[in-house]
Enzyme design. Structure first.
Site, PDB file in Angstrom:
ATOM      1  N   GLY A 197       0.816  -1.211   0.000  1.00  0.00           N
ATOM      2  CA  GLY A 197       0.000   0.000   0.000  1.00  0.00           C
ATOM      3  C   GLY A 197       0.846   1.255   0.000  1.00  0.00           C
ATOM      4  N   ASP A 198       1.968   1.217   0.731  1.00  0.00           N
ATOM      5  CA  ASP A 198       2.884   2.362   0.766  1.00  0.00           C
ATOM      6  C   ASP A 198       3.516   2.578  -0.607  1.00  0.00           C
ATOM      7  OD1 ASP A 198       2.368   2.441   3.526  1.00  0.00           O
ATOM      8  OD2 ASP A 198       4.044   1.101   3.955  1.00  0.00           O
ATOM      9  N   ALA A 199       3.871   1.474  -1.268  1.00  0.00           N
ATOM     10  CA  ALA A 199       4.456   1.565  -2.609  1.00  0.00           C
ATOM     11  C   ALA A 199       3.424   2.057  -3.623  1.00  0.00           C
ATOM     12  CB  ALA A 199       5.000   0.198  -3.025  1.00  0.00           C
TER      13      ALA A 199
END
Length: 398
Positions: free
Chosen positions: A358-360
């Site tokens: 999700g961060d990526a």
């Protein structure tokens, strides 16, 4: 401005028009960066360590030292009354015990610590993609902060503008990822990150003459992870009131259902002031429940109708794809018609670790948006980059 009636469409991320060629050229260029081509030599892109250049993305988040352990059984979980498929916080002492036992007792191969923290993950991926970011966070004055700084250097982050407040009386944040079969649990203690202060931010702003602020007429994103909100409500309020204006946009990651639920009033404040709202379906469902809407579609309609400026809502749904809800037209237009668009994501056969995907995704979407790509293409790029991260341990690219 009152939004027009919503427009519902169902799209694949791959455009079917002649713009396909441009899209593929862009993706090939992006993948070349990821795989390590030296753009300094060919003149396309050069990393800069010049601290006087304001970055297009300024991120605020927790600094964590992450470790991953693969469990042969659930005995450790049962002993400490922990659960799989969970994100939660533990006290410092319990987390240290769990980490030590998980790593040593099971002779784990993935015991080397790696950089963690949602916004820090996003910053690291942004840098790999070619967008130079800046990061604000806090660490303790301990051996783990030394490891963090060493990992930042090894990861090439010494060229990134990062300002870490050092807190003398609190340990550096840590996180353990416990993996058993196809399930995992994340347990953390944010430690010194909870003590990042408004005074520290003000001091940086004053001492360095607010060099990190771009002119309000130029594109700039201030990115705040939801995990950063507890204990630092004054800091995020200060950021919104003093920095978000003109083309300086706020991006908020909802981060986790328990964060949304426990900090709803302040998350609501951030979401109402945000240009980008990013989260998974569970996080949006929790936000919907707290808001009192009947459905996520109703929640989105109300959020966008109440806002005088455009918004871009991104809801990830795992293998089921991504929903993009927006009334954004272009950089200089007022809110337009609300659209709901669904996109597929790449199928990943060799999944190793989904933590950080999700961060990526957030990093890749913002990177593509800053490069003026169409929103659909931004989603496609984000999905592809997240898929690559899923094949690695931690939030890393091949």
């Amino acid at each position: 401005m009152q939004a027009k009636a919503a427009r519902f469409t169902n799209k694949l991320p791959l455009p079917s028009s002649s713009s396909n060629i441009l899209s593929m050229d862009y993706l090939q260029s992006l993948y070349a960066r990821i795989m390590g081509i030296n753009f300094q030599e060919i003149g396309t892109f050069a990393f800069s360590s010049n601290d006087s250049i304001p970055r297009k993305v300024v991120a605020f988040g927790n600094v964590l030292l992450d470790q991953t352990a693969h469990l042969p059984d659930t005995q450790l979980l049962e002993r400490y009354k922990l659960s799989l498929n969970t994100r939660a916080e533990l006290d410092v002492e319990t987390l240290a015990k769990v980490t030590t036992e998980a790593i040593s007792d099971n002779n784990n191969q993935q015991q080397d610590p790696h950089l963690g923290g949602s916004a820090l993950n996003t910053v690291r991926i942004l840098k790999r993609l070619g967008t130079e970011p800046m990061f604000f966070g806090a660490v303790g004055d301990d051996k783990h902060s030394v490891i963090v700084e060493d990992l930042l250097r090894k990861d090439g982050m010494d060229n990134v503008n990062y300002r870490l407040q050092k807190v003398a009386d609190t340990p550096t944040g840590r996180c353990i990822c416990l993996v058993h079969k196809d399930s995992l649990a994340l347990y953390a203690n944010i430690g010194a990150s909870a003590k990042f202060s408004e005074n520290f931010l003000r001091k940086i702003e004053q001492d360095e003459k607010a060099f990190f602020l771009r002119n309000a007429g130029n594109k700039q994103i201030f990115y705040i992870e939801g995990f950063f909100v507890p204990h630092r409500e004054e800091v995020v309020t200060y950021v919104v009131r003093n920095y978000i204006r003109g083309r300086r946009r706020l991006a908020v990651n909802l981060s986790a259902p328990y964060i949304v639920q426990a900090n709803y009033e302040h998350m609501l404040y951030l979401v109402k002031n945000a240009f980008f709202v990013i989260g998974n379906k569970d996080e949006f469902e929790t936000f919907r429940e707290c808001w009192g809407a009947q459905s996520i579609d109703d929640l989105a309609q109300e959020l966008l109708k109440q806002s005088q400026t455009p918004k871009i809502l991104l809801m990830t749904k795992g293998a089921k794809g991504v929903t993009l809800i927006t009334n954004y037209q272009d950089e200089f237009s007022p809110p337009g018609e609300i659209s709901f668009e669904n996109y597929n994501v790449p199928r990943v056969e060799n999944i190793v670790d989904t933590t950080g995907c999700g961060d990526a995704f957030a990093a890749a979407f913002l990177h593509a948006w800053l490069e003026k790509r169409p929103l659909g293409e931004c989603v496609r790029v984000a999905g592809d980059v997240a898929a690559k991260v899923a094949t690695q341990v931690g939030c890393n690219l091949p």
